[in-house]
Design an enzyme around this catalytic site. Sequence first.
Site, short mmCIF file in Angstrom:
data_model
loop_
_atom_site.label_atom_id
_atom_site.label_comp_id
_atom_site.label_asym_id
_atom_site.label_seq_id
_atom_site.Cartn_x
_atom_site.Cartn_y
_atom_site.Cartn_z
N GLY A 10 0.77 -1.19 0.06
CA GLY A 10 0.03 0.01 -0.01
C GLY A 10 0.75 1.29 0.19
O GLY A 10 0.64 2.27 -0.74
N ASN A 11 1.94 1.16 0.69
CA ASN A 11 2.86 2.16 0.93
C ASN A 11 3.45 2.97 -0.53
O ASN A 11 3.54 4.10 -0.52
CB ASN A 11 4.01 2.26 1.67
N LYS A 128 -12.37 -8.56 7.79
CA LYS A 128 -11.46 -7.67 6.94
C LYS A 128 -12.37 -6.39 7.15
O LYS A 128 -13.39 -6.18 6.53
CB LYS A 128 -11.23 -7.96 5.69
N LYS A 212 -4.18 -9.29 -0.89
CA LYS A 212 -3.14 -9.01 -2.15
C LYS A 212 -2.10 -9.70 -2.04
O LYS A 212 -1.67 -10.10 -3.21
CB LYS A 212 -3.01 -7.44 -2.27
N LYS A 274 2.00 -12.10 3.99
CA LYS A 274 3.01 -12.14 3.33
C LYS A 274 3.85 -13.52 3.20
O LYS A 274 4.57 -14.06 2.31
CB LYS A 274 3.99 -11.00 3.47
P1 ADP Z 1 1.69 -3.56 2.82
O1 ADP Z 1 0.86 -2.42 2.77
O2 ADP Z 1 2.86 -3.93 2.27
O3 ADP Z 1 0.83 -4.87 2.77
P2 ADP Z 1 1.55 -4.29 5.88
O4 ADP Z 1 1.36 -3.06 6.84
O5 ADP Z 1 0.45 -5.00 5.59
O6 ADP Z 1 2.19 -3.62 4.48
O7 ADP Z 1 2.81 -5.26 6.36
C1 ADP Z 1 3.94 -4.69 6.66
C2 ADP Z 1 4.15 -4.57 8.30
O8 ADP Z 1 4.26 -5.76 8.83
C3 ADP Z 1 5.53 -3.68 8.57
O9 ADP Z 1 5.60 -2.58 8.54
C4 ADP Z 1 5.58 -4.34 10.04
O10 ADP Z 1 4.93 -3.21 10.89
C5 ADP Z 1 4.60 -5.49 10.15
N1 ADP Z 1 5.20 -6.86 10.85
C6 ADP Z 1 4.45 -7.58 11.44
N2 ADP Z 1 5.14 -8.61 11.96
C7 ADP Z 1 6.56 -8.44 11.24
C8 ADP Z 1 7.74 -9.31 11.40
N3 ADP Z 1 7.59 -10.28 12.14
N4 ADP Z 1 8.63 -8.83 10.75
C9 ADP Z 1 8.69 -7.72 9.88
N5 ADP Z 1 7.64 -6.87 9.89
C10 ADP Z 1 6.49 -7.32 10.65
MG MG Z 2 -0.82 -5.61 3.75
#
Ligand code: ADP
Ligand code: MG
Length: 311
Positions: A10-11, A128, A212, A274
Amino acid sequence: MKKIVVALGGNAILQAGQKGTAEEQLANVRLAAEQIAQLVIAGYQVVLTHGNGPQVGNILLQNAAASPAVPAMPLDICGAESQGFIGYMLQQSLTNTLWERGMSKPVVTVVTQVVVDANDPAFSKPAKPIGPFYPKEEAEKLMAEGLAMQEDRARGGWRRIVPSPQPLRIWEREAIISLIDSGAIVIASGGGGIPVVETPTGLRGVEAVIDKDLAGQRLANDVGADLLLILTDVEAVAVNWGQPNQRWLSAVRLDEARAYQAEGHFLAGSMGPKVAAACNFIEAGGEMAIITSLQTATEALAGKTGTRFTR
Ligand code: ADP
Ligand code: MG
């Protein structure tokens, strides 16, 4: 030539705290396009997918503000809208970025339907949160009309919650493969794809949101990608995330990753899907999955940073 599916977080399109003006989004997309262009120049056959949370949130807000003068659209159509406009921004930015580097390649967005199972257990427990925050009275009205709502105390309001079923199949798979084979950079399955179910009379859109990252994995396996590159806002995946004994993972095998996942190292709404996507991709025959930040995509592919998942 290695085929790589790149999933943009998203970023990469709208950063936290931004309002979401066209200028802001285009500027972010432009930065993402610079990174993607480097992969294309390095010789990768790139297929792109992306999130749409903030964009679809804004579309839902527009719907709420304009109704009843303009009829509100259901979620599947809002998803299609967001795929179209994000795809457009990516197409144009990538075309321009490549052109500046003396390269010309067709860049094409495919409005993508993703098949889900009508009996997916997610349909009986919506989880969600999406769209605008409502005050309690309004939320109660919406619930009386049959919508599932949930209170978000921290952010002071009620939000609609929808099911998040598993992606089974990319409906436009063959068309996407033909486009890739023809040399195009394809943008597909944006926002996790438009969830559809198969019925005796054909496909039908459903009120749900597919993760996604999981849809990106499905896309990657369905088009026979060698690599899955998940780009987010952290450079790597950590165990004991946020704790004093936090440790970054540079290379993990499938069984290790699954074990860490089971131990709860990756948060459900963010890193969890992820890591699940990375593991599923390898398990279904993919060579390697990498999770890293947008800025470090190239370095991670060179093995210098990020978290690499292999069999
Ligand atoms: P995107 O928009 O790319 O899907 P998300 O916010 O859904 O991003 O996922 C990325 C975030 O996951 C990171 O910014 C971090 O805060 C979080 N996160 C949770 N658990 C972990 C982990 N074990 N290692 C790294 N990041 C983590
Ligand atoms: Mg996400």
